[in-house]
Design a protein around this motif. Structure first.
Motif, PDB file in Angstrom:
ATOM      1  N   GLU A 119       0.824  -1.219   0.000  1.00  0.00           N
ATOM      2  CA  GLU A 119       0.000   0.000   0.000  1.00  0.00           C
ATOM      3  C   GLU A 119       0.857   1.268   0.000  1.00  0.00           C
ATOM      4  O   GLU A 119       0.514   2.262  -0.627  1.00  0.00           O
ATOM      5  CB  GLU A 119      -0.949   0.019   1.210  1.00  0.00           C
ATOM      6  N   LYS A 122       1.681   2.605  -3.381  1.00  0.00           N
ATOM      7  CA  LYS A 122       0.573   3.376  -3.984  1.00  0.00           C
ATOM      8  C   LYS A 122       0.551   4.791  -3.393  1.00  0.00           C
ATOM      9  O   LYS A 122       0.353   5.768  -4.111  1.00  0.00           O
ATOM     10  CB  LYS A 122      -0.756   2.670  -3.726  1.00  0.00           C
ATOM     11  N   ASP A 123       0.783   4.893  -2.075  1.00  0.00           N
ATOM     12  CA  ASP A 123       0.786   6.224  -1.432  1.00  0.00           C
ATOM     13  C   ASP A 123       1.894   7.098  -2.028  1.00  0.00           C
ATOM     14  O   ASP A 123       1.685   8.288  -2.275  1.00  0.00           O
ATOM     15  CB  ASP A 123       1.008   6.099   0.082  1.00  0.00           C
ATOM     16  N   ARG A 126       0.948   8.231  -5.466  1.00  0.00           N
ATOM     17  CA  ARG A 126      -0.126   9.236  -5.418  1.00  0.00           C
ATOM     18  C   ARG A 126       0.388  10.589  -4.936  1.00  0.00           C
ATOM     19  O   ARG A 126      -0.184  11.618  -5.260  1.00  0.00           O
ATOM     20  CB  ARG A 126      -1.251   8.781  -4.499  1.00  0.00           C
ATOM     21  N   GLY A 141       8.753   3.630  -7.585  1.00  0.00           N
ATOM     22  CA  GLY A 141       7.982   2.518  -7.014  1.00  0.00           C
ATOM     23  C   GLY A 141       8.883   1.328  -6.705  1.00  0.00           C
ATOM     24  O   GLY A 141       8.737   0.661  -5.677  1.00  0.00           O
ATOM     25  N   LEU A 183       2.557  -2.818 -10.716  1.00  0.00           N
ATOM     26  CA  LEU A 183       3.052  -1.446 -10.553  1.00  0.00           C
ATOM     27  C   LEU A 183       2.824  -0.645 -11.848  1.00  0.00           C
ATOM     28  O   LEU A 183       2.315   0.478 -11.814  1.00  0.00           O
ATOM     29  CB  LEU A 183       4.554  -1.485 -10.200  1.00  0.00           C
ATOM     30  N   TYR A 186      -0.845   0.018 -12.401  1.00  0.00           N
ATOM     31  CA  TYR A 186      -1.336   0.982 -11.410  1.00  0.00           C
ATOM     32  C   TYR A 186      -0.999   2.410 -11.870  1.00  0.00           C
ATOM     33  O   TYR A 186      -1.852   3.312 -11.835  1.00  0.00           O
ATOM     34  CB  TYR A 186      -0.731   0.706 -10.023  1.00  0.00           C
ATOM     35  N   MET A 190      -3.764   5.186 -12.869  1.00  0.00           N
ATOM     36  CA  MET A 190      -3.791   6.380 -12.015  1.00  0.00           C
ATOM     37  C   MET A 190      -3.573   7.640 -12.869  1.00  0.00           C
ATOM     38  O   MET A 190      -4.295   8.620 -12.764  1.00  0.00           O
ATOM     39  CB  MET A 190      -2.688   6.271 -10.957  1.00  0.00           C
ATOM     40  N   ASP A 195      -7.623   7.445 -12.384  1.00  0.00           N
ATOM     41  CA  ASP A 195      -7.421   6.818 -11.080  1.00  0.00           C
ATOM     42  C   ASP A 195      -8.319   5.616 -10.847  1.00  0.00           C
ATOM     43  O   ASP A 195      -8.838   5.416  -9.751  1.00  0.00           O
ATOM     44  CB  ASP A 195      -7.736   7.870 -10.001  1.00  0.00           C
ATOM     45  N   PHE A 197      -8.069   2.059 -10.717  1.00  0.00           N
ATOM     46  CA  PHE A 197      -7.227   0.859 -10.682  1.00  0.00           C
ATOM     47  C   PHE A 197      -8.079  -0.410 -10.804  1.00  0.00           C
ATOM     48  O   PHE A 197      -9.115  -0.537 -10.159  1.00  0.00           O
ATOM     49  CB  PHE A 197      -6.428   0.841  -9.379  1.00  0.00           C
TER      50      PHE A 197
END
Ligand code: CMX
Length: 444
Positions: A119, A122-123, A126, A141, A183, A186, A190, A195, A197
């Protein structure tokens, strides 16, 4: 795991060969180096060893001794698809053996269990500006996941041993190969699809699942499989593979090594060329023929204008290859079967006729023929991946198969930290017999 058992057996055989070469034949000379190689990007200097792939300048790439058509024919195919399992290509690159369907399916199941993207990755993605290049996001990533490294943990806990170091390296390689498609998809959804997913589907193979997470219908699953298999490796001297090998030689783990490799792949002379090709073709169609397929004359004019402005023709030329890239031909075959009426594909085909004679006439270009990047973008575009700055991410997902197989073998064979010697310009001039200029000449 069948893959690990087979690999362990191969490693013990290969260690005997490497040890014998080093102990008994370490002084045998294999090459001489010229000043132009030293100054000119170490071109052609034989200074690395890999058995995973070999690039013959006239024939193109062989993966573990197999040509591209042989790999496509021999690797087990995904049921209902035209293309083989991507997982099978990794099995082949790692062990040198064409896997059976059972072996590939076992590996596919293993990779499925490792797909989940943390997670916090992803943060991090973002938190990045949405206009950051997707390769910046991809690289970030990968390096962010370094805390997951089993190799780093094994090393930090004081377990390092030359005989077993390949095992945590294999663990990391499997984890990363499983996560990269997630990845990549995603980032795509995004950045370019509001966004939205799409989660991974456990019953799909790596290529099929990638197409699913991208949100693109068949035959994009086969496009993804073909793309990842073809981009898997190009022997060890190219910028991305060499970077990973160099960084890994310091006993950095797979996450550090592969994120560094991706920073190299993002260069316009390497992996970014596939996006450059599409951008360039669209500029051509816009400025020369009002968005339509141009005539040969319009096309020639554009190529010449590109060259006279000091730019290279993207997708043409190669540092090692001296003929049309077989990866170009494999994709061309697919395009002829599935998208032969696509206007951009028509332009790509016309360029194949027009560009080589023009580049040859310059007298300095060693290879006037198309490379892999001249063809790959148009296929992506055709299936709706029109955001061409994403194409290098696709290259980066595929390239992991060969680069990470190499990193596992680097640790299995205990290759040393890489440390070539540099010299000074004064030294080169002295060896070339150039007299030293006196001070008056220097200030003139
Ligand atoms: N268009 C125009 N000029 C080119 C050219 C091209 N496509 N390819 C090579 N040349 C030029 C070089 O710029 C060099 O010119 P200078 O002497 O003026 O600097 C000269 O020809 C000799 O170069 P070379 O020895 O043939 O090629 P290099 O090994 O130096 O470079 C490569 C190889 C790929 C960087 C180069 O061909 C190029 O820039 N191609 C376009 C970009 C591209 O398609 N890259 C993708 C490579 C594929 C991959 O990464 O696998």
């Amino acid at each position: 795991m069948l893959l690990k058992d087979q690999l362990a057996e191969k490693i013990s055989q290969q260690r005997t060969r490497t040890t014998k070469l080093l102990k008994e034949f370490g002084d045998v000379k294999i090459d001489e180096v010229t000043i132009s190689q030293v100054v000119g990007g170490m071109r052609g200097i034989k200074s690395m060893v890999t058995d995973i792939s070999y690039l013959d300048p006239e024939e193109g790439i062989r993966f573990r001794g197999y040509t591209i058509p042989e790999v496509m024919e021999k690797l087990p195919k995904v049921p209902g698809g035209e293309m083989p399992y991507v997982e099978g290509q990794f099995y082949l690159l790692l062990t040198g053996e064409i896997p059976t369907l059972e072996e590939v399916q076992e590996l596919a199941e293993e990779l499925k269990s490792r797909r989940a993207l943390p997670e916090y990755v992803k943060d991090i993605l973002r938190a990045m500006p949405r206009d950051a290049h997707p390769m910046t996001m991809f690289t970030a990533g990968i390096v962010a996941m370094q805390r997951e490294s089993k190799f780093a943990k094994y090393y930090n806990e004081g377990h390092f041993n030359k005989n077993t170091a390949w095992e945590p390296m294999l663990e990391d390689a499997l984890d990363l190969i499983a996560k990269l498609p997630v990845l990549g998809a995603y980032i795509y959804r995004m950045k370019y699809r509001g966004d939205t997913f799409i989660p991974s589907t456990p019953d799909l193979d790596l290529g099929g699942d990638f197409a699913n997470m991208m949100g693109i219908a068949k035959p994009y699953d086969d496009v993804a499989r073909m793309y990842f298999i073809l981009h898997a490796d190009h022997e060890s001297g190219n910028v991305s593979a060499h970077t990973a090998h160099l960084v890994g030689s310091a006993l950095s783990d797979v996450y550090y090594a592969y994120s560094a490799a991706m920073a190299g792949l993002a260069g316009p002379l390497h992996g970014l060329a596939n996006q450059e090709v599409l951008k360039w073709i669209q500029e051509l169609m816009k400025t020369q023929s009002g968005g339509q397929v141009p005539t040969q004359d319009e096309l020639k004019k554009f190529v010449e204008a590109t060259l006279s402005s000091g730019q290279v023709v993207p997708g043409y030329g190669h540092a090692v290859l001296r003929k049309t890239d077989p990866r170009y031909m494999a994709q061309r075959e697919f395009a002829l079967a599935h998208l032969k009426d696509d206007p951009i594909f028509k332009v790509v085909s016309m360029l194949f006729e027009v560009v080589p004679p023009i580049l040859s006439s310059l007298g300095k270009v060693k290879n006037p023929w198309p490379n892999v990047d001249a063809q790959s973008g148009v296929i992506q575009w055709h299936y709706g991946v029109v955001e061409y700055d994403f194409y290098t991410v696709l290259f980066g997902i595929g390239r992991s198969l060969g680069v990470l197989a190499n990193l596992v073998w680097d640790r299995a064979l205990g290759y040393s930290i890489e440390r070539p010697k540099s010299v000074t310009t004064d030294m080169l001039e002295e060896w070339a017999g150039i007299p030293k200029p006196n001070h008056a000449e220097l200030v003139r």
